[in-house]
Design a protein around this motif. Sequence first.
Motif, PDB file in Angstrom:
ATOM      1  N   THR A  63      -7.335  32.891  -1.761  1.00 25.04           N
ATOM      2  CA  THR A  63      -6.384  33.113  -0.659  1.00 25.04           C
ATOM      3  C   THR A  63      -7.107  32.921   0.673  1.00 25.04           C
ATOM      4  OG1 THR A  63      -6.746  35.496  -0.448  1.00 25.04           O
ATOM      5  CG2 THR A  63      -5.112  34.797  -2.063  1.00 25.04           C
ATOM      6  N   GLY A  64      -6.392  33.155   1.757  1.00 24.74           N
ATOM      7  CA  GLY A  64      -6.969  32.976   3.090  1.00 24.74           C
ATOM      8  C   GLY A  64      -7.427  34.292   3.706  1.00 24.74           C
ATOM      9  N   THR A  66      -9.960  36.339   6.948  1.00 19.03           N
ATOM     10  CA  THR A  66     -11.352  36.319   7.434  1.00 19.03           C
ATOM     11  C   THR A  66     -12.345  36.756   6.349  1.00 19.03           C
ATOM     12  OG1 THR A  66     -11.214  38.567   8.336  1.00 19.03           O
ATOM     13  CG2 THR A  66     -10.656  36.773   9.838  1.00 19.03           C
ATOM     14  N   SER A  67     -11.928  37.636   5.434  1.00 23.04           N
ATOM     15  CA  SER A  67     -12.861  38.068   4.373  1.00 23.04           C
ATOM     16  C   SER A  67     -13.166  36.891   3.453  1.00 23.04           C
ATOM     17  CB  SER A  67     -12.269  39.216   3.548  1.00 23.04           C
ATOM     18  OG  SER A  67     -11.811  40.237   4.386  1.00 23.04           O
ATOM     19  N   GLU A  95      -1.734  31.646   8.687  1.00 23.94           N
ATOM     20  CA  GLU A  95      -3.064  31.957   9.228  1.00 23.94           C
ATOM     21  C   GLU A  95      -3.536  30.815  10.134  1.00 23.94           C
ATOM     22  OE1 GLU A  95      -4.755  34.672   8.924  1.00 23.94           O
ATOM     23  OE2 GLU A  95      -4.468  35.589   6.955  1.00 23.94           O
ATOM     24  N   GLY A 157      -4.748  43.137   2.937  1.00 25.20           N
ATOM     25  CA  GLY A 157      -4.691  43.506   4.349  1.00 25.20           C
ATOM     26  C   GLY A 157      -3.718  44.647   4.579  1.00 25.20           C
ATOM     27  N   MET A 162      -1.013  42.436   9.216  1.00 25.62           N
ATOM     28  CA  MET A 162      -0.814  41.082   8.703  1.00 25.62           C
ATOM     29  C   MET A 162       0.494  40.471   9.208  1.00 25.62           C
ATOM     30  SD  MET A 162      -3.452  40.185   7.401  1.00 25.62           S
ATOM     31  CE  MET A 162      -2.791  38.562   7.021  1.00 25.62           C
ATOM     32  N   ARG A 165      -0.134  39.414  12.702  1.00 19.83           N
ATOM     33  CA  ARG A 165      -1.047  38.267  12.753  1.00 19.83           C
ATOM     34  C   ARG A 165      -0.292  36.984  12.375  1.00 19.83           C
ATOM     35  NH1 ARG A 165      -6.627  38.955   9.606  1.00 19.83           N
ATOM     36  NH2 ARG A 165      -6.085  37.368   8.074  1.00 19.83           N
ATOM     37  N   ARG A 166       0.682  37.116  11.477  1.00 16.18           N
ATOM     38  CA  ARG A 166       1.472  35.947  11.060  1.00 16.18           C
ATOM     39  C   ARG A 166       2.650  35.680  11.975  1.00 16.18           C
ATOM     40  NH1 ARG A 166       1.265  37.896   4.844  1.00 16.18           N
ATOM     41  NH2 ARG A 166      -0.691  36.818   4.338  1.00 16.18           N
ATOM     42  N   GLU A 184      -0.716  44.300   2.090  1.00 17.62           N
ATOM     43  CA  GLU A 184      -0.264  42.925   1.918  1.00 17.62           C
ATOM     44  C   GLU A 184      -1.332  42.163   1.142  1.00 17.62           C
ATOM     45  OE1 GLU A 184       0.344  38.785   2.260  1.00 17.62           O
ATOM     46  OE2 GLU A 184      -1.447  39.908   2.749  1.00 17.62           O
ATOM     47  N   LYS A 225      -8.823  49.696   5.924  1.00 17.98           N
ATOM     48  CA  LYS A 225      -8.088  49.096   4.804  1.00 17.98           C
ATOM     49  C   LYS A 225      -7.953  50.026   3.597  1.00 17.98           C
ATOM     50  CE  LYS A 225      -8.707  44.119   5.492  1.00 17.98           C
ATOM     51  NZ  LYS A 225      -9.086  42.867   4.852  1.00 17.98           N
TER      52      LYS A 225
END
Length: 254
Positions: A63-64, A66-67, A95, A157, A162, A165-166, A184, A225
């Motif tokens: 998946t996408g 930053t982690s 993202e 997240g 999230m 951010r989206r 999420e 988190k």
Amino acid sequence: VFMNEISEFRVLESEIKDKLQLEHVIIVSGNSDEQLSVKHDLGKACVQFLSSILTSNQTIAVTGGTSMAEVANQMKPMEHAANCTFVPARGGLGEQVENQANTICAQMAKKVNGNYRMLYVPDPLSEDTYHTIIEEPAIKDILEMIHDSRIVLHSIGDAITMAKRRKASGAVIDKLKNENAVSEAFGYYLDEQGKVVYKVRTVGMQLEELAFAQYVVAVAGGSSKAKAIQSYFKQGKSNVLITDEAAAKELLKG
Ligand code: F6P
């Protein structure tokens, strides 16, 4: 001090393992909310774990976020695992390019001398487009690879973080708030009990399918988190968690 820290972490790991009913837990020291170096360590731990399970000719869905981008950053050549293919677990989830699953797949593949496939679908998809697009041969082909992945790497997240951010609409954010969304992952928003309260309409891995993969590895750290991790695991069939000390300690309080 160092030895004590190691054994303290082994205890923490087994407590988290019991609490979330997981097969494997890896905890790195610190809090990734506060220190970037801790996020690097999460990435390294994930690469090390992947290296220990990966064999040749495997497909890995990712998946996408930053982690996951940091996992890609830390990726190292794995000579014992030739001809592996990285695929995005789901279509676009809003993202930025550097944190998109497509980008991360390409980067991981480059570092391990492997292959990658991309999934180009607009997001979110309308109901009509969704049904048409999944019948496209090129899309069908990659969707099959995603469904057959033996290894899945993903993050978790905080739900509202999230959604914002989206750039989710006000209506979606209101729905998430009204239904008390907490976490999420894979485009699914879950409440404290792990119930799905909202799902981004896109193609790819469905939560139910995680049960068919052999290793589903969640990489998520930072004390912020902890609640999200706990909520996700009420539903998500991931069997490995790579997290940090701060998230783990916070989780055990809840
Ligand atoms: O958007 C992809 C995604 O993996 C989400 O499913 C997850 O909630 C988020 O990224 C995690 O992002 P980060 O690692 O930046 O906290």
